[in-house]
Enzyme design. Structure first.
Site, PDB file in Angstrom:
ATOM      1  N   LYS A 491     -22.428  21.772  12.152  1.00  0.00           N
ATOM      2  CA  LYS A 491     -21.419  21.843  11.227  1.00  0.00           C
ATOM      3  C   LYS A 491     -20.212  20.903  11.911  1.00  0.00           C
ATOM      4  O   LYS A 491     -20.580  20.592  13.171  1.00  0.00           O
ATOM      5  CB  LYS A 491     -20.572  23.028  11.034  1.00  0.00           C
ATOM      6  CG  LYS A 491     -20.676  24.050  12.240  1.00  0.00           C
ATOM      7  CD  LYS A 491     -20.180  25.318  12.209  1.00  0.00           C
ATOM      8  CE  LYS A 491     -21.374  26.158  11.619  1.00  0.00           C
ATOM      9  NZ  LYS A 491     -21.262  26.695  10.209  1.00  0.00           N
ATOM     10  N   ARG A 492     -19.213  20.447  11.453  1.00  0.00           N
ATOM     11  CA  ARG A 492     -18.109  19.616  12.156  1.00  0.00           C
ATOM     12  C   ARG A 492     -17.810  20.398  13.258  1.00  0.00           C
ATOM     13  O   ARG A 492     -17.729  21.546  13.430  1.00  0.00           O
ATOM     14  CB  ARG A 492     -16.935  19.383  11.190  1.00  0.00           C
ATOM     15  CG  ARG A 492     -16.969  18.369   9.994  1.00  0.00           C
ATOM     16  CD  ARG A 492     -15.684  18.480   9.538  1.00  0.00           C
ATOM     17  NE  ARG A 492     -15.206  19.717   8.839  1.00  0.00           N
ATOM     18  CZ  ARG A 492     -14.127  20.477   9.027  1.00  0.00           C
ATOM     19  NH1 ARG A 492     -13.331  19.943   9.755  1.00  0.00           N
ATOM     20  NH2 ARG A 492     -14.010  21.665   8.500  1.00  0.00           N
ATOM     21  N   THR A 598     -21.000  26.566   3.869  1.00  0.00           N
ATOM     22  CA  THR A 598     -22.117  26.252   2.783  1.00  0.00           C
ATOM     23  C   THR A 598     -23.482  26.140   3.579  1.00  0.00           C
ATOM     24  O   THR A 598     -24.410  26.497   3.006  1.00  0.00           O
ATOM     25  CB  THR A 598     -21.760  24.958   1.802  1.00  0.00           C
ATOM     26  OG1 THR A 598     -21.273  23.999   2.615  1.00  0.00           O
ATOM     27  CG2 THR A 598     -20.753  25.373   0.841  1.00  0.00           C
ATOM     28  N   LYS A 602     -27.633  27.583   2.893  1.00  0.00           N
ATOM     29  CA  LYS A 602     -28.752  26.633   3.019  1.00  0.00           C
ATOM     30  C   LYS A 602     -29.617  27.311   3.885  1.00  0.00           C
ATOM     31  O   LYS A 602     -30.691  27.196   3.655  1.00  0.00           O
ATOM     32  CB  LYS A 602     -28.245  25.086   3.536  1.00  0.00           C
ATOM     33  CG  LYS A 602     -27.435  24.375   2.388  1.00  0.00           C
ATOM     34  CD  LYS A 602     -26.622  23.190   3.200  1.00  0.00           C
ATOM     35  CE  LYS A 602     -25.640  22.882   2.364  1.00  0.00           C
ATOM     36  NZ  LYS A 602     -24.752  21.822   2.811  1.00  0.00           N
TER      37      LYS A 602
HETATM   38  C1  26V Z   1      -9.431  19.384   8.058  1.00  0.00           C
HETATM   39  C2  26V Z   1      -8.842  19.256   9.346  1.00  0.00           C
HETATM   40  C3  26V Z   1      -8.164  17.741   9.289  1.00  0.00           C
HETATM   41  C4  26V Z   1      -7.761  17.500  10.695  1.00  0.00           C
HETATM   42  C5  26V Z   1      -7.140  18.783  11.296  1.00  0.00           C
HETATM   43  C6  26V Z   1      -8.085  19.841  11.499  1.00  0.00           C
HETATM   44  C7  26V Z   1      -8.633  20.305  10.202  1.00  0.00           C
HETATM   45  C8  26V Z   1      -9.261  21.383   9.889  1.00  0.00           C
HETATM   46  C9  26V Z   1     -10.077  21.599   8.963  1.00  0.00           C
HETATM   47  C10 26V Z   1     -10.042  20.610   7.836  1.00  0.00           C
HETATM   48  C11 26V Z   1     -10.904  21.077   6.647  1.00  0.00           C
HETATM   49  C12 26V Z   1     -10.331  20.612   5.355  1.00  0.00           C
HETATM   50  C13 26V Z   1     -10.894  20.954   4.282  1.00  0.00           C
HETATM   51  C14 26V Z   1     -12.482  21.422   4.255  1.00  0.00           C
HETATM   52  O1  26V Z   1     -13.304  20.568   4.529  1.00  0.00           O
HETATM   53  N1  26V Z   1     -12.730  22.518   4.063  1.00  0.00           N
HETATM   54  C15 26V Z   1     -14.014  23.176   3.988  1.00  0.00           C
HETATM   55  O2  26V Z   1     -14.714  23.298   2.651  1.00  0.00           O
HETATM   56  C16 26V Z   1     -15.832  23.672   2.534  1.00  0.00           C
HETATM   57  C17 26V Z   1     -16.066  23.671   1.012  1.00  0.00           C
HETATM   58  O3  26V Z   1     -15.294  24.538   0.164  1.00  0.00           O
HETATM   59  C18 26V Z   1     -15.825  25.238   3.125  1.00  0.00           C
HETATM   60  O4  26V Z   1     -17.171  25.698   2.972  1.00  0.00           O
HETATM   61  C19 26V Z   1     -15.478  25.150   4.580  1.00  0.00           C
HETATM   62  O5  26V Z   1     -15.264  26.650   4.941  1.00  0.00           O
HETATM   63  C20 26V Z   1     -14.009  24.492   4.818  1.00  0.00           C
HETATM   64  O6  26V Z   1     -13.650  24.260   6.017  1.00  0.00           O
END
Ligand code: 26V
Length: 753
Positions: A491-492, A598, A602
């Site tokens: 994951k990220r 998600t 998987k």
């Molecule tokens: C973005 C960022 C940008 C920079 C600073 C830190 C930070 C932390 C989190 C994010 C995530 C942004 C939105 C995102 O990707 N959410 C992911 O969406 C998925 C699909 O709904 C979900 O399964 C993940 O739990 C959620 O993290």
């Protein structure tokens, strides 16, 4: 000769055995495109537009062949001429159009929308290099551009262009289209916009480039570095290009289909995927006003047409732009956003729900909630947290707008494509219906006591582990033991996802093994993760894991029992190899922080057991499979929220009181680690854990160690029972099909067709 063989011969103009893989790939690309065109149907009624900054679609050839029902035929035909499908797949570059779960979700959704025969297109950007390519040098992450575009990509360049004004200057957005065909379903499109003037040659020195020359750089990268003003402005430029061209495309299509724009919502449903596309709201209002619709009515039309999905509660990830940025890039939207702010303020009793705050910062999510008719979270727990804490003020204003849509994954890519042996075995047991009706997987539970079935399930997992081991050897020069337990965290890289908790466990195990406390089974800890280039601690965590992997590998006492494999450049292609080979799925975020996840779905579908916190969709997985079939540990989300609320967490106290924690944290800067690691990076990480640990790793450490060791003992102690529990997990995975998620979006929000 089969039809496929005839078609291949016709395109290649020579015997298949004499074709290069490139020639075969290009021929199949054409065949697939021609077949997809046969499944284009006219749209009646409402059509969906899913706007998203990311579409992490993965390689398309095999998936398209599966969905068109051609895969088996093509594979057999190639094999008959001495060619391999696996080798052919290597020709295709993976499209670099996304980062993580948000983008992959958008791709799963497009597959399910087309599979359910719903009219729905994606709208996004055609990034030339997308997310960076990751490589490891001297135990550090390095970023280089991923030049994925080329002669083999699937996007068709169209003659359609739209004018877009950026910082008062005219630009021309060009439409590219990728056909998206569902499983035995219709063809929709992924519409991607780009500027003809973008130049890859402006990139130099890794992923650096001149951020100010918009005409040349606008669509080069996904999430360009936003640590300075120019980078942040560039994100707004990108977002506006996407929404302005997208809005024009939507209005054009609706007009063509007979809308008078006053009834736009009867022709279009627009889903705003997180806040990156939020400017579509003021842009549509602007365009409608240009067509002589009064402002108030335009606001109403847009509100009825648009819906918003929230994907995070992390405050730092909710986009907010200083108003002066918008004044610079999109001055045409600023008066509209100001009017919307006035309207919003007239709804709320306090300023917490305003769009423009007292510091002149524009809150994109606030605009979304006021001026769309639906706000949804992506898992039950996430939606409850939005309603009760993060967005509580909005929930009180508009309780009827809030709803939950638990995420899902497409079973075509995440079972049929990536794990054909398991898919075939399931089909032999319960028939083929599960491919389109995932709830049918439940019938697998009938085989829970069938020893032959359980043994076959274990054998398939073992084959997939060997395949991953071979792939790792071949592509990354990493050797792993397929008889060890594979625990995978992919994951990220983010502190809230807590790869650092996994790191501390591995250090702990290292000490235990050195002390002669041997584990019940050898463990291979597999990681896949990219860290944002400017995210310092995330990169320190990668460094620590890479260094630890070397320390362990060099220690003969430990290396037979414990191994770390950090996979370079984790992407969809790597995920397709890793997920079928996983025994234990690591979903260890701090409870309340992972909106859904998600990957967890998987892994479950592919017969892994989950080791996780009660966070995101893990909660629903636990409910589905029951406590005996999952390893849950750690604080609950309410405990975490309380701890944040009263500021009572002091990391240092946990470090000082608990000798195991102290031993693991201290080891980060030990002589052994510093022999090939950097004192600066490891020291910074250590310091962060002792003095901050914002995501409360230390309070969950002991529970994590206990549960993970329990999993190791169960795996080694009773393989048949382990197999039974994996079978039960697969049987309960049906709920997590994105077909179910999309059916819910359609019946509650979109009402398509
Ligand atoms: C973005 C960022 C940008 C920079 C600073 C830190 C930070 C932390 C989190 C994010 C995530 C942004 C939105 C995102 O990707 N959410 C992911 O969406 C998925 C699909 O709904 C979900 O399964 C993940 O739990 C959620 O993290």
């Amino acid at each position: 000769m089969t039809e496929t063989e005839i078609a291949l011969n016709e395109y290649c103009k020579k015997d298949i055995a004499h074709c290069t893989y490139e020639e075969l790939y290009t021929a199949l690309l054409h065949i697939v495109e021609a077949e997809s065109q046969k499944r284009l149907y006219a749209v009646k009624g409402r059509k969906l537009y899913y706007i998203s900054a990311e579409f992490l679609i993965g390689k398309l050839l095999s998936n398209n062949l599966i969905n068109l029902g051609l895969y088996d035929d093509v594979k057999a035909c190639l094999e008959a001429h001495g060619k391999s499908m696996a080798r052919l797949e290597e020709v295709e570059p993976e499209p670099s159009l996304g980062n993580g779960g948000l983008g992959r979700l958008a791709a799963c959704f497009l597959d399910s929308i087309a599979t359910l025969n719903l009219p729905g297109d994606g709208i996004g950007l055609r990034y030339h290099c997308g997310l960076f390519r990751q490589n490891f040098t001297e135990n550090f992450q390095n970023e280089t551009p991923d030049f994925w575009l080329g002669s083999h990509d699937w996007a068709e360049k169209t003659a359609k262009t739209y004018p877009v004004s950026l910082a008062g200057k005219p630009y021309t957005a060009r439409l590219y289209r990728i056909a998206v065909t569902g499983y035995e379903g219709r063809t929709n499109y992924l519409n991607l916009f780009d500027l003809d003037t973008v130049e890859q040659s402006v990139i130099r020195d890794g992923i650096r480039f001149d951020k100010t020359d918009i005409g040349k750089n606008l669509t080069l990268f996904l999430y360009p570095d936003d640590s300075d003003d120019a980078g942040r402005l560039l994100r707004i430029y990108q977002q506006y290009l996407m929404v302005s061209a997208g809005a024009q495309l939507i209005l054009e299509e609706c007009l063509e289909r007979g809308s008078n724009l006053h009834n736009l919502h009867e022709y279009a449903a627009i889903q705003i995927n997180d806040t990156h596309p939020s400017m579509v709201i003021p842009e549509l209002i602007r365009l409608l006003c240009e067509k002589d619709i009064a402002f108030e009515e335009a606001v109403e039309i847009v509100t009825k047409t648009c819906a918003y999905t929230n994907h995070t509660i992390l405050a730092e990830a909710l986009e907010k732009w200083p108003k002066h940025y918008l004044e610079q890039v999109v001055p045409q939207l600023v008066p509209i956003i100001e009017e919307l702010d006035t309207l919003a303020r007239s709804q709320g009793s306090d300023s917490s729900t305003a769009i423009i705050d007292s510091d002149n910062v524009v809150h994109m999510a606030h605009m979304d909630i006021h001026f769309t008719h639906s706000t949804n979270g992506v898992a039950a727990l996430h939606t409850e947290i939005l309603k009760n804490s993060e967005l509580n003020h909005f929930y009180r204003l508009y309780p009827e707008k809030f709803n939950n849509k638990t995420n899902g994954i497409t079973f075509r890519r995440w079972l049929l494509k990536c794990n054909p042996e398991l898919a075939a075995f399931i089909e032999s047991l319960i028939g083929p219906d599960f491919k389109k009706d995932a709830s049918r997987l439940e019938r697998l539970a009938d085989f829970a006591e069938d020893e032959a079935v359980l043994k076959q399930l274990s054998a398939i997992k073992r084959n997939n582990k060997s395949a991953l081991a071979k792939w790792l050897e071949h592509t990354q020069n990493i050797t792993v033991n397929p008889d060890s337990l594979f625990a995978i965290q992919s994951k990220r890289l983010h502190e809230y996802k807590r790869q650092q908790l996994n790191l501390l466990y591995l250090v702990h195990q290292y000490f235990e093994i050195k002390a002669g406390h041997l584990p019940p089974a050898p463990l291979t800890a597999v990681f896949g993760a990219k860290a944002a280039p400017a995210y310092i601690i995330a990169k320190d965590i990668i460094h620590a894991l890479l260094v630890l992997s070397k320390v362990i590998a060099a220690d003969a006492e430990v290396s037979g029992w414990l191994q770390i494999a950090f996979i370079e450049n984790y992407n969809v292609t790597a995920a397709e190899k890793m997920i079928p080979a996983c025994d234990l799925s690591e979903q260890i975020s701090l409870a309340s922080k992972e909106a859904s996840g998600t990957g967890n779905m998987k892994f479950m579908l592919n017969g892994a057991l989950t080791l996780g916190t009660m966070d995101g969709a893990n909660v629903e997985i636990a409910e589905a499979v029951g406590n005996d079939n999952i390893y849950i540990f750690g604080q609950s989300s309410s405990q975490v929220i309380r701890r944040y609320g009263n500021g009572s967490y002091i990391a240092r106290e946990w470090y000082e009181i608990d000798p195991n924690i102290r031993r693991a944290v201290d080891f980060l800067t030990s002589e052994k680690m510093l022999a090939c690691g950097s004192a600066e990076h490891l020291g910074r990480l250590q310091n962060e854990l002792i003095h901050k640990d914002w995501f409360q790793t230390l309070p969950d450490f002991n529970a994590y160690v206990v549960r993970k060791n329990q999993a190791l003992a169960d795996y080694a102690g009773n393989p048949l029972d382990w197999a039974k529990r994996t079978l039960l997990n697969i049987s309960k995975a049906g709920f997590f099909s994105s077909d179910r998620t999309i059916a819910e979006y359609n019946s509650d929000i979109w009402h398509l067709g």
